[in-house]
Design an enzyme around this catalytic site. Sequence first.
Site, mmCIF file in Angstrom:
data_model
loop_
_atom_site.group_PDB
_atom_site.id
_atom_site.type_symbol
_atom_site.label_atom_id
_atom_site.label_comp_id
_atom_site.label_asym_id
_atom_site.label_seq_id
_atom_site.Cartn_x
_atom_site.Cartn_y
_atom_site.Cartn_z
ATOM 1 C CB SER A 176 -0.913 0.036 1.227
ATOM 2 O OG SER A 176 -1.771 -1.074 1.255
HETATM 3 N N1 SAH Z 1 -0.929 -4.780 4.208
HETATM 4 C C1 SAH Z 1 -0.268 -5.120 2.958
HETATM 5 C C2 SAH Z 1 -1.113 -4.736 1.774
HETATM 6 C C3 SAH Z 1 -1.181 -5.857 0.805
HETATM 7 S S1 SAH Z 1 -2.379 -5.711 -0.481
HETATM 8 C C4 SAH Z 1 1.127 -4.489 2.893
HETATM 9 O O1 SAH Z 1 1.462 -3.656 3.750
HETATM 10 O O2 SAH Z 1 1.916 -4.850 2.018
HETATM 11 C C5 SAH Z 1 -3.728 -6.668 0.150
HETATM 12 C C6 SAH Z 1 -3.448 -8.095 0.548
HETATM 13 O O3 SAH Z 1 -4.706 -8.681 0.924
HETATM 14 C C7 SAH Z 1 -2.889 -8.989 -0.557
HETATM 15 O O4 SAH Z 1 -1.717 -9.588 -0.110
HETATM 16 C C8 SAH Z 1 -3.997 -10.027 -0.784
HETATM 17 O O5 SAH Z 1 -3.505 -11.314 -1.131
HETATM 18 C C9 SAH Z 1 -4.692 -10.050 0.566
HETATM 19 N N2 SAH Z 1 -6.069 -10.560 0.554
HETATM 20 C C10 SAH Z 1 -7.007 -10.409 -0.403
HETATM 21 N N3 SAH Z 1 -8.152 -11.018 -0.047
HETATM 22 C C11 SAH Z 1 -7.932 -11.572 1.188
HETATM 23 C C12 SAH Z 1 -8.730 -12.349 2.091
HETATM 24 N N4 SAH Z 1 -10.007 -12.689 1.813
HETATM 25 N N5 SAH Z 1 -8.175 -12.734 3.261
HETATM 26 C C13 SAH Z 1 -6.880 -12.419 3.571
HETATM 27 N N6 SAH Z 1 -6.084 -11.688 2.749
HETATM 28 C C14 SAH Z 1 -6.596 -11.278 1.570
#
Ligand code: SAH
Length: 213
Positions: A64
């Site tokens: 993000s």
């Molecule tokens: N907090 C992360 C942001 C990653 S983007 C960072 O700081 O890098 C969002 C993430 O949510 C992705 O890795 C994706 O695989 C995950 N995601 C999507 N749907 C999800 C679900 N139902 N349960 C858990 N994780 C999920």
Amino acid sequence: MKDTFIHKGLRKKLVATLQKKGIANREVLAAINTVPRHLFMDSGFLDHAYVDKAFPIAADQTISQPYTVARQTELLEVVRGDTVLEIGTGSGYQTAVLLEMGVTVYSIERQNELFKKTKRFLPQLGYRPKKLIFGDGYKGFPEAAPYHGIIVTAGAPFVPKPLLSQLKVGGKLVIPVGENVQIMTVFTRTSPTNFEKEEFGEFRFVPLLEDKN
Ligand code: SAH
């Protein structure tokens, strides 16, 4: 895995940018000033680590934008010693920011590749979440509930009920809600049966996917 004075200087500038954009919480700014974001990104993007933008990580996901991480963390209103559940571990950057603030973190990731990578990586930097969970964030993690805060770092088409029910009274769910564009929404549990809802503008996230397992 080096963190040089150049990186430290770039982080200081990033913090100044975030302050200009309205981030005021001292603990959040201090955490962003400390976490070596460049180490959470693939080498091809190292030059961009301290630009206020989102970037690709593994498995078609993104780390993000720093402003978004700062804003969501600020909206959680947690203090040292609180327990937070994060949905969407991804690169682990948001996890590290929360750990830096002295928060106990549980985090769920549904992409096995990312889950394994981040589980190996965080301890290498000395970051020790209480538990990283491979699973479906829509269900939350009832085993460790209730939480002072729950932060969803992917765009949710709707608000999952289990997440609301896993909040302590006084706790906050910070969740971007919407399909193409998301509205940053905060639900505060004001009593066992009541929630107050506030909205904080538009953001864009990768989607919170329904469980495929
Ligand atoms: N907090 C992360 C942001 C990653 S983007 C960072 O700081 O890098 C969002 C993430 O949510 C992705 O890795 C994706 O695989 C995950 N995601 C999507 N749907 C999800 C679900 N139902 N349960 C858990 N994780 C999920």
